[in-house]
Write a protein that holds these residues in place. Structure first.
Motif, PDB file in Angstrom:
ATOM      1  N   GLU A  75       0.844  -1.190   0.000  1.00 43.29           N
ATOM      2  CA  GLU A  75       0.000   0.000   0.000  1.00 43.29           C
ATOM      3  C   GLU A  75       0.886   1.249   0.000  1.00 43.29           C
ATOM      4  OE1 GLU A  75      -3.295   0.216  -0.159  1.00 43.29           O
ATOM      5  OE2 GLU A  75      -3.501  -1.963  -0.298  1.00 43.29           O
ATOM      6  N   PRO A  76       0.366   2.392  -0.449  1.00 44.57           N
ATOM      7  CA  PRO A  76       1.179   3.619  -0.470  1.00 44.57           C
ATOM      8  C   PRO A  76       1.635   4.027   0.926  1.00 44.57           C
ATOM      9  CG  PRO A  76      -0.811   3.874  -1.794  1.00 44.57           C
ATOM     10  CD  PRO A  76      -0.968   2.611  -1.038  1.00 44.57           C
ATOM     11  N   ASP A  77       2.893   4.451   1.014  1.00 46.36           N
ATOM     12  CA  ASP A  77       3.427   4.997   2.260  1.00 46.36           C
ATOM     13  C   ASP A  77       3.175   6.499   2.346  1.00 46.36           C
ATOM     14  OD1 ASP A  77       5.030   2.554   3.265  1.00 46.36           O
ATOM     15  OD2 ASP A  77       5.687   2.779   1.191  1.00 46.36           O
ATOM     16  N   PHE A  78       3.116   7.146   1.188  1.00 52.28           N
ATOM     17  CA  PHE A  78       2.842   8.575   1.091  1.00 52.28           C
ATOM     18  C   PHE A  78       1.795   8.783   0.008  1.00 52.28           C
ATOM     19  CE2 PHE A  78       7.040   8.181   2.820  1.00 52.28           C
ATOM     20  CZ  PHE A  78       7.194   9.225   3.706  1.00 52.28           C
ATOM     21  N   ILE A  79       0.834   9.659   0.267  1.00 57.91           N
ATOM     22  CA  ILE A  79      -0.195   9.974  -0.720  1.00 57.91           C
ATOM     23  C   ILE A  79      -0.199  11.482  -0.935  1.00 57.91           C
ATOM     24  CG2 ILE A  79      -2.629   9.842  -1.329  1.00 57.91           C
ATOM     25  CD1 ILE A  79      -2.871   7.463   0.578  1.00 57.91           C
ATOM     26  N   VAL A  80       0.038  11.899  -2.175  1.00 55.79           N
ATOM     27  CA  VAL A  80       0.145  13.309  -2.522  1.00 55.79           C
ATOM     28  C   VAL A  80      -1.152  13.784  -3.165  1.00 55.79           C
ATOM     29  CG1 VAL A  80       1.373  15.007  -3.924  1.00 55.79           C
ATOM     30  CG2 VAL A  80       2.644  13.145  -2.812  1.00 55.79           C
ATOM     31  N   LEU A  81      -1.670  14.901  -2.670  1.00 55.05           N
ATOM     32  CA  LEU A  81      -2.875  15.525  -3.221  1.00 55.05           C
ATOM     33  C   LEU A  81      -2.431  16.754  -4.000  1.00 55.05           C
ATOM     34  CD1 LEU A  81      -4.999  15.351   0.057  1.00 55.05           C
ATOM     35  CD2 LEU A  81      -4.612  13.562  -1.665  1.00 55.05           C
ATOM     36  N   PRO A  82      -2.439  16.705  -5.323  1.00 57.15           N
ATOM     37  CA  PRO A  82      -1.893  17.791  -6.146  1.00 57.15           C
ATOM     38  C   PRO A  82      -2.793  19.015  -6.153  1.00 57.15           C
ATOM     39  CG  PRO A  82      -2.885  16.115  -7.523  1.00 57.15           C
ATOM     40  CD  PRO A  82      -2.931  15.580  -6.121  1.00 57.15           C
ATOM     41  N   PRO A  83      -2.351  20.104  -6.802  1.00 55.41           N
ATOM     42  CA  PRO A  83      -3.206  21.297  -6.903  1.00 55.41           C
ATOM     43  C   PRO A  83      -4.461  21.018  -7.723  1.00 55.41           C
ATOM     44  CG  PRO A  83      -0.929  21.778  -7.542  1.00 55.41           C
ATOM     45  CD  PRO A  83      -1.053  20.291  -7.464  1.00 55.41           C
ATOM     46  N   ALA A  84      -5.412  21.928  -7.621  1.00 57.45           N
ATOM     47  CA  ALA A  84      -6.594  21.890  -8.477  1.00 57.45           C
ATOM     48  C   ALA A  84      -6.359  22.808  -9.673  1.00 57.45           C
ATOM     49  CB  ALA A  84      -7.836  22.337  -7.707  1.00 57.45           C
TER      50      ALA A  84
END
Length: 336
Positions: A75-84
């Motif tokens: 599973e992901p260790d880090f999850i990045v939420l990018p700009p809109a």
């Protein structure tokens, strides 16, 4: 793509309205980091697994749509939420994603946002009483939507361990390099930054942000003073004058002004004056002494101290970085 055993997986979430340029840019940065590590360390190089995730056709289940190490479990260790692209995600659209993110966080994943991606992170509830940043343009909207988060808009990146927020729309480079530094070490991070010709982490958002006062607070008396300060450049902004303009006793005015704007009147006026000074530094070659006088400071030394306090740069350094006259080859004043 690298075939080495990854030290961690960094997932980039493609949510509705996410900026695909940042999604692919982050993916490319992590790929370059793997390449730099391989070239420097050879067979013993650490490697990152990077992936892109997006909601499935049902809008609920999320799945990998790109994977640098396909076929591997985990599973992901880090999850990045990018700009809109245009505007922050709505609470309605964020709801199913926020639940997924909360579950991943509960299982040990670190969540990281860039720019307006902080709004999706905020919908998880995890930013309550936690420090966070977003793009300066969205600062007031974010504070209204998530009042329990501790907004630190001057900072470009806030690494709070299990939660990381980055401010500017291009701050995915700063976030990406910070993750490379954390997982692969400073040498690989600097190699990656040099290859991409980007600055290593350490910049401040206040170098770039424009003062955006709160005006939708509903206090008509304070709004009247704000309009007057804007029109006059805060040049005659004594406590007595502002209180009189508001029709309030000084103590009442001070309390209501800070409640409405989030700033003391002196701080508010400093931001307005520095904003005017920044415009002049960017567009002209007038000396700092002249600019200080123009915006209401008789003491250039005091002006410099306030300018540094607000922007993080001296007037000379600000002009050197942002001045249009310099870009066109005009001579810079010796005392700037």
């Amino acid at each position: 793509m690298t075939t080495l055993e990854p030290v961690a997986e960094i997932a980039v979430l493609i949510y509705p309205g996410a900026q695909l340029g940042a999604v692919h840019g982050m993916t490319d940065l992590l790929s370059v980091a793997n390449l730099m590590a391989q070239r420097r360390y050879g067979e013993n190089a650490p490697a990152l697994r990077f992936s892109q995730w997006r909601p499935g056709e049902d809008g609920q289940r999320l799945e990998r749509v790109l994977d640098s190490h396909p076929g591997r479990a985990g599973e992901p260790d880090f999850i990045v939420l990018p700009p809109a692209v245009v505007a922050p995600i709505t609470a309605e659209d964020a709801a199913p994603l926020a639940l997924w993110l909360r579950r991943k966080h509960d299982a040990g994943a670190t969540l990281a946002s860039v720019c307006a991606g902080a709004f999706l992170l905020g919908e998880t509830g995890l930013l309550e009483n936690r420090s966070a940043t977003t793009h300066w343009f969205y600062a007031n909207d974010f504070a209204e939507r998530f009042p329990s988060a501790r907004m630190e808009i001057d900072k470009l990146v806030i690494d709070d361990g299990d939660l990381i927020t980055a401010g500017g729309i291009m701050a995915w480079t700063d976030l990406g390099l910070k993750l490379v530094d954390r997982l692969m070490g400073p040498t690989t991070m600097l190699d990656t930054a040099r290859f991409l010709l980007v600055d290593p982490p350490g910049r401040e958002q206040r170098h770039y942000s424009v003062f955006s006062p709160k005006l939708r607070h509903g206090d008509e008396a304070i709004l009247r003073v704000q309009h007057w300060l804007q029109a006059t450049g805060a040049r005659e902004a004594t406590l007595a004058a502002m209180s009189d303009k508001a029709g309030l006793e000084p103590r009442t005015f001070l309390r209501r002004f800070r409640k409405a704007t989030g700033l003391k009147p002196t701080e508010y006026c400093q931001h307005l004056r520095v904003g005017k000074a920044r415009e002049t530094l960017e567009a002209t070659t007038r000396s700092v002494e002249q600019i200080a006088w123009d915006v209401g400071y008789e003491d250039p030394g005091a002006f410099r101290k306030i300018f540094i306090k607000v922007t993080g740069l001296s007037p000379r350094d600000y002009r050197h970085r942002f001045g249009l006259a310099r870009l066109h080859g005009a001579a810079e004043p010796a005392d700037a």
